[in-house]
Design a protein around this motif. Structure first.
Motif, PDB file in Angstrom:
ATOM      1  N   LEU A 154      38.188  93.506   4.063  1.00 33.57           N
ATOM      2  CA  LEU A 154      36.851  92.988   4.366  1.00 33.57           C
ATOM      3  C   LEU A 154      36.934  91.658   5.104  1.00 33.57           C
ATOM      4  O   LEU A 154      35.951  90.926   5.221  1.00 33.57           O
ATOM      5  CB  LEU A 154      36.015  92.830   3.089  1.00 33.57           C
ATOM      6  CG  LEU A 154      35.911  94.064   2.201  1.00 33.57           C
ATOM      7  CD1 LEU A 154      34.911  93.846   1.082  1.00 33.57           C
ATOM      8  CD2 LEU A 154      35.500  95.276   3.017  1.00 33.57           C
ATOM      9  N   SER A 155      38.134  91.346   5.573  1.00 32.03           N
ATOM     10  CA  SER A 155      38.366  90.160   6.404  1.00 32.03           C
ATOM     11  C   SER A 155      38.021  88.838   5.727  1.00 32.03           C
ATOM     12  O   SER A 155      37.338  87.988   6.302  1.00 32.03           O
ATOM     13  CB  SER A 155      37.616  90.270   7.729  1.00 32.03           C
ATOM     14  OG  SER A 155      38.324  91.124   8.555  1.00 32.03           O
ATOM     15  N   SER A 156      38.526  88.682   4.525  1.00 30.13           N
ATOM     16  CA  SER A 156      38.377  87.378   3.880  1.00 30.13           C
ATOM     17  C   SER A 156      39.073  86.314   4.713  1.00 30.13           C
ATOM     18  O   SER A 156      38.618  85.175   4.798  1.00 30.13           O
ATOM     19  CB  SER A 156      38.945  87.422   2.463  1.00 30.13           C
ATOM     20  OG  SER A 156      40.339  87.644   2.478  1.00 30.13           O
ATOM     21  N   SER A 157      40.170  86.694   5.382  1.00 30.61           N
ATOM     22  CA  SER A 157      40.914  85.703   6.178  1.00 30.61           C
ATOM     23  C   SER A 157      40.074  85.222   7.360  1.00 30.61           C
ATOM     24  O   SER A 157      40.073  84.029   7.677  1.00 30.61           O
ATOM     25  CB  SER A 157      42.239  86.288   6.656  1.00 30.61           C
ATOM     26  OG  SER A 157      42.025  87.415   7.475  1.00 30.61           O
ATOM     27  N   ALA A 158      39.348  86.127   7.998  1.00 33.61           N
ATOM     28  CA  ALA A 158      38.498  85.719   9.126  1.00 33.61           C
ATOM     29  C   ALA A 158      37.371  84.817   8.629  1.00 33.61           C
ATOM     30  O   ALA A 158      36.999  83.856   9.300  1.00 33.61           O
ATOM     31  CB  ALA A 158      37.920  86.942   9.834  1.00 33.61           C
ATOM     32  N   ALA A 188      44.257  81.077  15.426  1.00 35.56           N
ATOM     33  CA  ALA A 188      44.810  80.546  14.173  1.00 35.56           C
ATOM     34  C   ALA A 188      45.477  81.667  13.381  1.00 35.56           C
ATOM     35  O   ALA A 188      46.565  81.488  12.824  1.00 35.56           O
ATOM     36  CB  ALA A 188      43.711  79.881  13.351  1.00 35.56           C
ATOM     37  N   GLU A 189      44.837  82.851  13.345  1.00 33.91           N
ATOM     38  CA  GLU A 189      45.463  83.990  12.618  1.00 33.91           C
ATOM     39  C   GLU A 189      46.761  84.403  13.311  1.00 33.91           C
ATOM     40  O   GLU A 189      47.752  84.694  12.656  1.00 33.91           O
ATOM     41  CB  GLU A 189      44.501  85.189  12.512  1.00 33.91           C
ATOM     42  CG  GLU A 189      43.497  85.036  11.398  1.00 33.91           C
ATOM     43  CD  GLU A 189      43.338  86.281  10.495  1.00 33.91           C
ATOM     44  OE1 GLU A 189      44.260  87.100  10.358  1.00 33.91           O
ATOM     45  OE2 GLU A 189      42.248  86.400   9.892  1.00 33.91           O
ATOM     46  N   HIS A 190      46.748  84.430  14.638  1.00 39.35           N
ATOM     47  CA  HIS A 190      47.965  84.817  15.372  1.00 39.35           C
ATOM     48  C   HIS A 190      49.091  83.827  15.086  1.00 39.35           C
ATOM     49  O   HIS A 190      50.188  84.210  14.701  1.00 39.35           O
ATOM     50  CB  HIS A 190      47.717  84.814  16.888  1.00 39.35           C
ATOM     51  CG  HIS A 190      46.881  85.969  17.355  1.00 39.35           C
ATOM     52  ND1 HIS A 190      46.614  86.203  18.679  1.00 39.35           N
ATOM     53  CD2 HIS A 190      46.243  86.953  16.682  1.00 39.35           C
ATOM     54  CE1 HIS A 190      45.849  87.279  18.805  1.00 39.35           C
ATOM     55  NE2 HIS A 190      45.612  87.748  17.600  1.00 39.35           N
TER      56      HIS A 190
HETATM   57 MG    MG Z   1      42.515  89.514   7.360  1.00 41.02          MG
END
Ligand code: MG
Ligand code: ADP
Length: 414
Positions: A154-158, A188-190
């Motif tokens: 659910l893209s908590s990281s985003a 930032a994720e990359h």
């Molecule tokens: Mg994620």
């Protein structure tokens, strides 16, 4: 004495009524914010300057289409992470994760990857802003936490990355628009989390609108909205709780298989730059020129890209039943042609097929685990969850977590 009892009873009832009313209109965001704010005040002995709410996301349809220049149809959801943020004067960054009950600090002049993975999203966003010439003149401190399940797709990281980007943009008046913020969060994720993700997750978290889904064109990063407001139906996610470790290697293999297919199709029409440029009818005519494996991979993607467009057409006609039937087609395409499903996901989808109260069901995300997304008639949601949970337990001896979500606003100030 009796008199005092009467008044205290009345007072308690009044307080309960106010809380109930408050939560009806500002459901969990208000409760989350109160906790994040009070933790900030306890930790940092001052009030935060801003509070930001950053949602997770779902994707209704359009899987494995992003890296083929196709369409996706995500929405932000009513599960989110709240940030409380304030400036510091000593060039330090201080973070506290309320959910993990962990703290971290780092000097502004020395931003580098840490071994605390959650902190990397925050360091990464700050570093990407600075590297893109956006001035963060002093340090800052923050607390954050929420109710997006971690690692469930659910893209908590985003939400973490977009929430901080949005907060810093407000706090230091950086004048970035939402698209800039999505690109910063993606970088930032990359670079800091080591995940080579597309832009969809960040885009959905930032551009979400209540009761709307976002048709995102991954070729030119432009979007438009379609209403998704069906009072009799709910979106229910069923979290398999599994993540088979094939996910990363097979993802890279699928990308290569699609590229190989594009190369072969280019021999027929040199104008083709990606599978986005291949129509279903063109593909049907020329598919025998591809080896079986590449043919199956490309058949799924070419159809899926068009299916997103058909899905939007169905939504604009208010035809949720038709939309749901596309979701099933997507699932069995991902399972059969694209081969990125797994027995747990297939079981959960198959288990809904006999129920006329379930309009659509499919695996969501890259595959090999994560959630299924289901469109379920509201009056049977509880029965649906009970049945899926019990059958899943019986079949795999695994616990199934289910969440009811709805399309919601993107990142915003609380
Ligand atoms: Mg994620
Ligand atoms: P997903 O984005 O699908 O939820 P990821 O593995 O990409 O899964 O991101 C999960 C990571 O994001 C966590 O391991 C953690 O580092 C960070 N994260 C997400 N939500 C929180 C939170 N509420 N508190 C702390 N860290 C979080």
């Amino acid at each position: 004495m009796q008199y005092v009892g009467y008044w205290s009873y009345l007072l308690i009832s009044l307080v309960l009524a106010v809380i109930l009313l408050f939560n009806t209109f500002h459901p969990p965001i208000a409760m989350k914010s109160a906790l994040i704010r009070s933790t900030f005040e306890n930790k940092f002995k001052q009030s935060p300057e801003i509070l930001v709410n950053a949602p997770g996301r779902i994707n209704l349809i359009g899987e494995h289409t992003d890296y083929n220049d196709g369409f996706v149809l995500p929405a932000a959801i009513d599960k989110s992470i709240v940030f409380a943020v304030g400036k510091r004067t000593d060039n330090l960054l201080k973070f506290h994760s309320v959910d993990l009950d962990e703290s971290f600090e780092i000097p502004l002049e020395d931003l580098k990857k840490s071994d605390k993975s959650w902190a990397n999203y925050l360091i990464g966003v700050t570093k990407e802003l600075i590297d893109n010439n956006h001035e963060i003149p002093t340090g800052f401190e923050l607390t954050f936490g929420g109710d997006i399940p971690l690692g469930a797709g659910l893209s908590s990281s985003a939400a973490v990355a977009c929430g901080l980007g949005f907060a810093l943009n407000e706090l230091f008046d950086l004048k970035l628009d939402r698209k800039d913020l999505a690109l910063i969060a993606q970088k930032a994720e990359h670079n800091f989390a080591g995940v080579n993700c597309g832009i969809m997750d960040m885009y959905a978290s930032l551009f979400g609108v209540e009761n709307e889904v976002i048709l995102l064109d991954c070729r030119d990063i432009r979007h438009r909205y379609f209403a998704f407001d069906f009072p009799d139906y709910a979106i229910v996610l069923c979290n398999t709780g599994v993540k088979h470790n094939l996910a990363d290697s097979e993802y890279n293999t699928r990308r290569k298989e699609c590229e190989a297919g594009v190369y072969l199709l280019q021999q027929i029409n040199p104008e083709i730059k990606s599978l986005r440029d291949v129509s279903v009818s063109f593909f049907a005519k020329h598919r025998t020129k591809l080896p079986l494996l590449e043919m199956k991979r490309c058949r799924f993607v070419v159809t899926e890209i068009e299916r997103v467009v058909w899905g939007c057409e169905a939504l604009s006609q208010g035809d949720l039943r038709m939309f749901g039937s596309y979701m099933y087609q997507t699932h069995w395409g991902l399972s059969g042609d694209y081969e990125v499903s797994c027995k747990e996901l297939d079981f959960l989808v198959k288990n809904t097929e006999q129920s006329e109260a379930v309009l659509g069901s499919r695996m969501m995300g890259g595959g090999f685990g994560g959630c299924t997304i289901n469109i379920v008639r509201k009056d049977v949601v509880n029965d649906f969850i009970k049945k899926q949970t019990a059958d899943y337990k019986e079949q795999f001896d695994l616990k199934l977590d289910c969440y009811v979500v709805k399309p919601s606003d993107g990142v915003k100030l609380v």
